[in-house]
Design an enzyme around this catalytic site. Structure first.
Site, PDB file in Angstrom:
ATOM      1  CE  LYS A 282     -53.286  37.088   3.990  1.00 24.95           C
ATOM      2  NZ  LYS A 282     -53.053  35.912   3.129  1.00 24.95           N
TER       3      LYS A 282
ATOM      4  CG  PHE B 114     -59.297  20.812  10.924  1.00 26.98           C
ATOM      5  CD1 PHE B 114     -59.100  19.509  10.488  1.00 26.98           C
ATOM      6  CD2 PHE B 114     -60.594  21.325  10.931  1.00 26.98           C
ATOM      7  CE1 PHE B 114     -60.165  18.733  10.041  1.00 26.98           C
ATOM      8  CE2 PHE B 114     -61.662  20.547  10.482  1.00 26.98           C
ATOM      9  CZ  PHE B 114     -61.450  19.260  10.033  1.00 26.98           C
TER      10      PHE B 114
ATOM     11  CG  ASP C 251     -56.901  22.312   0.863  1.00 23.72           C
ATOM     12  OD1 ASP C 251     -57.734  21.621   0.249  1.00 23.72           O
ATOM     13  OD2 ASP C 251     -56.451  23.378   0.425  1.00 23.72           O
TER      14      ASP C 251
ATOM     15  CG  ASP D  97     -55.493  20.730  -3.055  1.00 27.04           C
ATOM     16  OD1 ASP D  97     -56.391  19.960  -3.420  1.00 27.04           O
ATOM     17  OD2 ASP D  97     -55.701  21.893  -2.646  1.00 27.04           O
TER      18      ASP D  97
ATOM     19  NE  ARG E 200     -51.408  25.797   3.191  1.00 23.99           N
ATOM     20  CZ  ARG E 200     -52.472  26.154   2.464  1.00 23.99           C
ATOM     21  NH1 ARG E 200     -52.789  27.418   2.334  1.00 23.99           N
ATOM     22  NH2 ARG E 200     -53.221  25.242   1.878  1.00 23.99           N
TER      23      ARG E 200
ATOM     24  CG  ASP F 243     -62.036  22.875  -4.948  1.00 21.67           C
ATOM     25  OD1 ASP F 243     -62.074  22.996  -6.181  1.00 21.67           O
ATOM     26  OD2 ASP F 243     -61.089  23.272  -4.257  1.00 21.67           O
TER      27      ASP F 243
ATOM     28  CE  LYS G 290     -61.133  25.232  -1.041  1.00 21.29           C
ATOM     29  NZ  LYS G 290     -60.353  24.750  -2.152  1.00 21.29           N
TER      30      LYS G 290
ATOM     31  CG  PHE H  76     -61.013  36.531   0.570  1.00 15.58           C
ATOM     32  CD1 PHE H  76     -60.069  37.424   1.058  1.00 15.58           C
ATOM     33  CD2 PHE H  76     -60.801  35.173   0.791  1.00 15.58           C
ATOM     34  CE1 PHE H  76     -58.941  36.983   1.745  1.00 15.58           C
ATOM     35  CE2 PHE H  76     -59.675  34.720   1.473  1.00 15.58           C
ATOM     36  CZ  PHE H  76     -58.743  35.628   1.947  1.00 15.58           C
TER      37      PHE H  76
ATOM     38  CG  ASP I  38     -56.859  33.141  -2.458  1.00  9.80           C
ATOM     39  OD1 ASP I  38     -56.224  33.963  -1.799  1.00  9.80           O
ATOM     40  OD2 ASP I  38     -56.722  31.910  -2.342  1.00  9.80           O
ATOM     41  CG  ASP I  39     -59.741  31.552  -7.764  1.00 11.08           C
ATOM     42  OD1 ASP I  39     -59.207  30.981  -6.791  1.00 11.08           O
ATOM     43  OD2 ASP I  39     -60.899  31.279  -8.150  1.00 11.08           O
TER      44      ASP I  39
END
Length: 388
Positions: free
Chosen positions: A86, A133, A138, A142, A147, A209, A236, A275, A279-280
């Site tokens: 975005k 980066f 990430d 994960d 993505r 995390d 994070k 924020f 997101d969660d």
């Protein structure tokens, strides 16, 4: 401020350094006409991407004599990973600069000159490269699949674990960009230190995390506490998403009062928390078409706000359901967790939290004296009640 860095204009192709040597910094030529022609902030911002990419490739091939194959790898990698999001964080730098300039002009609406837009965009893109980066690395950590609506970079057959070095490459370019464009400014050291500091904070958050569950062992839901959650989010997400664009604007506008930075950090951390909780929430309840990915927090055994809230409300029976079904790649089990969330009224809890948080941020804004409130209002407007 931003207008520094010598007087652009003149010959040379747009975005190329006029001379090949290191002293080209003060003769930096920006694509000012294209920026003038671009209508929206996003379009203006995009103009600078090509310039920066070409400068980095030029840096590889000319300064470091990298062979064409290496340069074209970097080119494709930058295209794949740096654009496509975005671009909120980067474009925010433009908006923050404009707001600070208007405040300094006492009242009147300030227009940024094309040169100021160009230089603010360079800083905005530096955040976007930082973000790229983090995301490339990430996704490997994960084991993510997609993505921004396309396969993760490391999932491409020709890439695989090369992605780890690509992440390092993206990070290293940030400092080449900063030095090239801002190396001559008196605030250059503060700018570079800010990026280093925020990177370290984000990496600390990632550590919290990644270690919130034992590797390969049984799932331990006791570790999912509100306290830990807030720490993860602050480190994070909040620093690089909210504090970084604001602090960049402050540094380049000549703000030196440490109190102003502390105050900004405070508000940015509250916004960052809001924020991330959004997101969660969207990971579970957002539409994949909107958010550009299929949420997998439940399967990934993430310390998500939703599970932290659920753990505060469950009775013994419900907790057993959670323990048996959370953190597993099995559609039936994911469904059971979502059903439990429904039973516990997690969605309504989020709506309540959203209202509460908004009021808390408004109250904090009343206390801001060192900076124009508009800087933060602009950030809040971008994120409040978003769907993606």
């Amino acid at each position: 401020g931003l207008a520094g860095g010598g007087g652009g204009g003149g010959g040379g192709k747009p975005g190329k350094l006029k001379d090949e040597g290191g002293e080209g910094r003060d003769k930096m030529v920006y694509p000012l006409e294209k920026i003038e022609q671009a209508k929206t902030d996003k379009e203006k911002f995009m103009v600078m991407f090509e310039t920066l990419k070409q400068q980095m490739l030029h840096h590889m091939s000319k300064t470091h004599s990298m062979p064409p194959a290496a340069v074209s790898w970097a080119s494709a990698m930058i295209d794949y990973n740096v654009v496509g999001g975005k671009l909120n964080r980067g474009i925010t730098v433009l908006a923050v600069q404009r707001t600070l300039k208007a405040a300094q002009a006492k009242g009147g609406k300030a227009r940024l000159t094309a040169r100021e837009v160009a230089r603010a965009s360079v800083l905005g893109w530096s955040i976007e490269w930082l973000q790229a980066f983090f995301l490339v690395a990430d996704d490997v950590m994960d084991d993510s699949q997609t993505r921004r609506g396309q396969p993760c970079w490391y999932k491409r057959p020709e890439v695989g674990m090369i992605a780890i070095n690509d992440a390092f490459l993206l990070e290293s370019f940030i400092y080449t960009i900063l030095e090239m464009h801002f190396g001559g400014e008196e605030y250059y050291g503060r700018l570079r230190d800010l990026f280093l500091e925020v990177t370290q904070q984000t990496v600390f958050g990632q550590l919290l995390d990644l270690t919130s569950q034992p590797q390969g062992g049984p799932i331990d839901l006791n570790r999912f506490t509100e306290e830990r959650y807030k720490m993860i989010v602050k480190y994070k997400t909040a620093f690089y998403t909210f504090y970084l664009p604001v602090a960049i604007g402050m540094i380049t506008s000549g703000v030196t009062n440490p109190k102003a930075y502390e105050g900004a950090k405070e508000i940015c951390c509250i916004m960052g928390e809001y924020f991330q909780i959004q997101d969660d929430y969207l990971d579970c309840y957002g539409l994949p078409a909107d958010i550009g990915k299929v949420g997998t927090d439940i399967q990934d055994n993430k310390c998500s706000w939703l599970v932290v809230q659920a753990l505060k409300k469950v009775d013994v029976r419900q907790r057993k359901i959670l323990e048996a079904n959370y953190g597993q790649w099995d559609e039936k089990k994911v469904k059971k967790v979502k059903q439990l969330y429904e039973e516990l009224g997690i969605e309504q809890m989020f709506k309540d939290y959203e209202e509460e948080s908004y009021l808390q941020i408004q109250a904090e804004l009343e206390k801001v004296t060192e900076l124009p409130k508009e800087v933060f209002e602009l950030l809040l407007k971008k994120i409040y009640k978003r769907s993606k």
